[in-house]
Design an enzyme around this catalytic site. Sequence first.
Site, PDB file in Angstrom:
ATOM      1  N   HIS A   1       0.813  -1.177   0.283  1.00  0.00           N
ATOM      2  CA  HIS A   1       0.032  -0.051   0.097  1.00  0.00           C
ATOM      3  C   HIS A   1       0.985   1.250  -0.116  1.00  0.00           C
ATOM      4  O   HIS A   1       0.333   2.394   0.045  1.00  0.00           O
ATOM      5  CB  HIS A   1      -0.948   0.121   1.386  1.00  0.00           C
TER       6      HIS A   1
ATOM      7  N   LYS B   1      -8.053  13.701   5.074  1.00  0.00           N
ATOM      8  CA  LYS B   1      -6.953  12.752   4.824  1.00  0.00           C
ATOM      9  C   LYS B   1      -5.986  12.821   5.965  1.00  0.00           C
ATOM     10  O   LYS B   1      -6.192  13.818   6.674  1.00  0.00           O
ATOM     11  CB  LYS B   1      -6.452  12.324   3.579  1.00  0.00           C
ATOM     12  N   ARG B   2      -5.317  11.807   6.185  1.00  0.00           N
ATOM     13  CA  ARG B   2      -4.156  11.934   7.253  1.00  0.00           C
ATOM     14  C   ARG B   2      -3.310  13.124   6.674  1.00  0.00           C
ATOM     15  O   ARG B   2      -2.974  13.341   5.522  1.00  0.00           O
ATOM     16  CB  ARG B   2      -3.346  10.658   7.406  1.00  0.00           C
TER      17      ARG B   2
ATOM     18  N   LYS C   1       1.063  14.332   1.056  1.00  0.00           N
ATOM     19  CA  LYS C   1      -0.159  14.794   0.614  1.00  0.00           C
ATOM     20  C   LYS C   1      -0.495  16.337   0.427  1.00  0.00           C
ATOM     21  O   LYS C   1      -1.519  16.584   0.062  1.00  0.00           O
ATOM     22  CB  LYS C   1      -1.233  13.945   1.652  1.00  0.00           C
TER      23      LYS C   1
ATOM     24  N   THR D   1      -8.463   6.480  -1.748  1.00  0.00           N
ATOM     25  CA  THR D   1      -9.763   5.966  -1.623  1.00  0.00           C
ATOM     26  C   THR D   1     -10.755   7.159  -1.586  1.00  0.00           C
ATOM     27  O   THR D   1     -11.900   6.941  -2.239  1.00  0.00           O
ATOM     28  CB  THR D   1     -10.040   4.949  -0.980  1.00  0.00           C
TER      29      THR D   1
ATOM     30  N   LYS E   1     -14.540   8.273  -3.374  1.00  0.00           N
ATOM     31  CA  LYS E   1     -15.765   8.692  -2.813  1.00  0.00           C
ATOM     32  C   LYS E   1     -16.365   9.988  -3.115  1.00  0.00           C
ATOM     33  O   LYS E   1     -17.479  10.122  -3.270  1.00  0.00           O
ATOM     34  CB  LYS E   1     -15.632   8.545  -1.117  1.00  0.00           C
TER      35      LYS E   1
HETATM   36  C1  26W Z   1       4.385   0.817   9.963  1.00  0.00           C
HETATM   37  C2  26W Z   1       3.451   1.838  10.064  1.00  0.00           C
HETATM   38  C3  26W Z   1       2.476   1.884   8.793  1.00  0.00           C
HETATM   39  C4  26W Z   1       1.077   1.710   9.131  1.00  0.00           C
HETATM   40  C5  26W Z   1       0.276   1.851   8.084  1.00  0.00           C
HETATM   41  C6  26W Z   1       2.942   2.047   7.369  1.00  0.00           C
HETATM   42  C7  26W Z   1       2.041   2.232   6.421  1.00  0.00           C
HETATM   43  C8  26W Z   1       0.654   2.092   6.773  1.00  0.00           C
HETATM   44  C9  26W Z   1      -0.291   2.065   5.761  1.00  0.00           C
HETATM   45  C10 26W Z   1       0.184   1.216   4.382  1.00  0.00           C
HETATM   46  C11 26W Z   1      -0.467   3.472   5.086  1.00  0.00           C
HETATM   47  C12 26W Z   1      -1.665   3.280   4.125  1.00  0.00           C
HETATM   48  O1  26W Z   1      -2.747   3.380   4.885  1.00  0.00           O
HETATM   49  N1  26W Z   1      -1.574   3.502   2.966  1.00  0.00           N
HETATM   50  C13 26W Z   1      -2.730   3.924   1.881  1.00  0.00           C
HETATM   51  O2  26W Z   1      -3.303   2.730   1.574  1.00  0.00           O
HETATM   52  C14 26W Z   1      -4.552   3.184   1.051  1.00  0.00           C
HETATM   53  C15 26W Z   1      -5.138   1.701   0.710  1.00  0.00           C
HETATM   54  O3  26W Z   1      -4.645   0.885  -0.498  1.00  0.00           O
HETATM   55  C16 26W Z   1      -4.046   3.963  -0.196  1.00  0.00           C
HETATM   56  O4  26W Z   1      -5.202   4.185  -1.010  1.00  0.00           O
HETATM   57  C17 26W Z   1      -3.242   4.933   0.107  1.00  0.00           C
HETATM   58  O5  26W Z   1      -2.742   5.764  -1.278  1.00  0.00           O
HETATM   59  C18 26W Z   1      -2.152   4.840   0.881  1.00  0.00           C
HETATM   60  O6  26W Z   1      -1.457   5.943   1.213  1.00  0.00           O
END
Ligand code: 26W
Length: 793
Positions: free
Chosen positions: A348, A527-528, A533, A635, A639
């Site tokens: 992701h 978003k975060r 971003k 995503t 929406k």
């Molecule tokens: C280890 C810490 C950590 C926690 C969560 C690293 C990375 C993440 C996630 C992968 C971050 C995340 O939410 N990525 C997002 O995933 C979405 C679903 O596929 C995408 O639409 C977003 O572009 C992406 O940033």
Amino acid sequence: MTEADLRDSLLHHLKYSLGKDPAHAHIYDWRVALSLAVRDRIVDPWFNATRATYAGQHKRVYYLSMEFLIGRLLEDAIVNLGLLDRSKEVFEELGISFEAVLENEPDAALGNGGLGRLAACFLDSLSTVACPAHGYGIRYEHGLFRQRFVDGRQVEEPETWLSGKHAWEFERPEATFEIGFGGSVVESGDQAVWQPEERVIAAAHDTPIIGWRGKWANTLRLWNAKPTRIFDLERFNRGEYAAAAEPEALARTISRVLYPDDTTEQGKALRLKQEYFFTAASLRDILRRFLTEYDDLRKLPHKVAIQLNDTHPAIAGPELVRLLHDDKGLDFEESVDIARGCLSYTNHTLLPEALERWSEGLMGSLLPRHLRLIERIDDLHARRNPTRKVTAIEHGHVKMGELSFIMAHRINGVSALHTDLMKQTVFSELNRLHPDRIVNETNGVTPRRWLLSCNPALSGLIDKSIGNDWVGHLDRLSELEPHVEDAGFRHEYAEAKKKNKVALAHFVRETEGIMLDPDAMFDIQIKRIHEYKRQHLNILETIALWRAMRENPNAGWTPRVKIFAGKAAPGYIFAKKIIHLINDVARTVNADPATSDLLKVAYLPNYNVTLAERLIPAADLSEQISTAGKEASGTGNMKFALNGALTIGTLDGANVEIRDHVGADNFFLFGMTAPEVIERRAVDEHARKAIEASPELAGAIADIESGVFSPGEPDRYADVVENLRWSDYFLVCSDFASYYDKQREVDGVYLDQERWMRMAALNTARTGWFSSDRTIRGYMQDVWSAHSVPIGS
Ligand code: 26W
């Protein structure tokens, strides 16, 4: 189920499950009673689904995720069961606000952002398409922190979703597993015995997930950590009360709280314990269920598909090999091949700081047997692929991305651009070794929550125009295209948008005391908070617009409302600075009489699923402005487009595919492409040159630097300006001019509401492809070889 049945069931639960007399019931009681009454309707399709899966010996999908950003479940279940109107009638008659009942439910905020919400959308779609599946995760006592602003700064507070009764779950005391940590390994030849020194109990809590039309329900099984020994009585009797409670406190720590980071891995031991805890319990449960039906473990890949939601459950590879080889006695190589046959991995993010890599030291002390198995997996992979040496273990670290790739038969990215970039960058070597493993599965969102439920005004118009089969077959939205040519339809479409904007304006006035003009353009970025971003690009444009409006108030400006929402990881200082800056700009601009009817800025606190459901239907403009090559998919962008917001965005992630579907004329594109970004970053002093070339940008930065937005502390943002001028890794300055000009074009188009509404309606009509039902069907075909179970229509 008649309205009377629903009322009787409601009153039954109020009386017998909550022990409350209607005359003395609070909203909370009504909400829990209704939830229990609705849950009763889910149990039969749930049981039927399980029975049908066993009867047909169907393949099962297991979705392992550290996060499920579910939000509220009551309205979602009511809508999927087709009970919305009857529920409204029941409460109408009882003289109780149905809205207030729904509002009383806390969000299940068991996730950070995109990855967690995607998992929740996938659960809804897996049930809707009747694909036998389980979600597996952690039952965090505390979800993502509550965000509050103190003088414009983010303050985090513990989230407490379990303070009241969680009406949707069923405890499963029979489904518990003892999970070990640490200790030592006794090896004898090919075999090994691991003797953990610490043990905790994983206890299952099941939540049924009902699909659209209420025909099928799958299970979300969340693990709660409990001590092997509840209570140290001797110590207690010796008056060592705290020590006596320690075993319990220690064990519960594992499922106590969600890690609030969504892009930076902290490398914390507790995080790895959480990852192993839920992964190991899930694999034990999966094998237990398989062995109730089959006895030949070689059949496992034919009946079990395990999806790793990013690398967070990547320890599943060595753990499954351990169970097959150490516990079940299968040959090592065969164990590896069986495991790979079951496992597939979704990536992701390409952000280097988000790719998990655990030190050998930590892995070796917490999971000594697994480190050994990973070494053997690397050896086997190297022996089988002598041409290129790619290992999971490197420079004293275990790279979980590489381990996931080596242990999976399929790897997928989440948008076409992201999947290509994955092949060209992070996994280029492994892709060359295994060119058939990487596939693309572009993300999607569930149309039940993100259109039907959150936007009844628009859904009603769609139903009237093309019937309501679109909810389960979103590609049928394309049947709206001919209607877009009808002025009457466009008028009703505009009315629906206006209704949502009026409702949002009311909400913002009530909660923030800010007056918004529903006729202004609602420009929303939610978003975060993260530098890639580029919320700071948005606020720089906002400042430049404000300056231009002050400069020339009568230039026929398009009234605009800038809405922001989003949380920053607690340790992400720069992101917290961006939040502070936006709040400072909002306070300053909103107090400016010169522009008060032209521009308003609002930063809404505590962004979560429920707030997104309130904001997205009211949006005119969707901000998807990440540096090209950084947003894996997005995503929220999907929406917004479904709900008739036009996108201003870069060619990044799924923006590319949204633009392909809606047409270039119905998308406001700006900025550099991913290759241009790489090029520009190599240019010396690229930011300073961009600032020099754009008076609008220079002016905005000057205002920030001189303390216009922080009169009490002029150099409050010195570091932000410093970063922008001398580093600007995410090329905010170099993309500014293109963004500013595009925003001015947007202003012009918005003044022509006929044209705008046509573009907006075409966005709704042409984004049916972004349903998570389509995404899930893609995984079933390309990754899991899983099938829907035929259920009576
Ligand atoms: C280890 C810490 C950590 C926690 C969560 C690293 C990375 C993440 C996630 C992968 C971050 C995340 O939410 N990525 C997002 O995933 C979405 C679903 O596929 C995408 O639409 C977003 O572009 C992406 O940033």
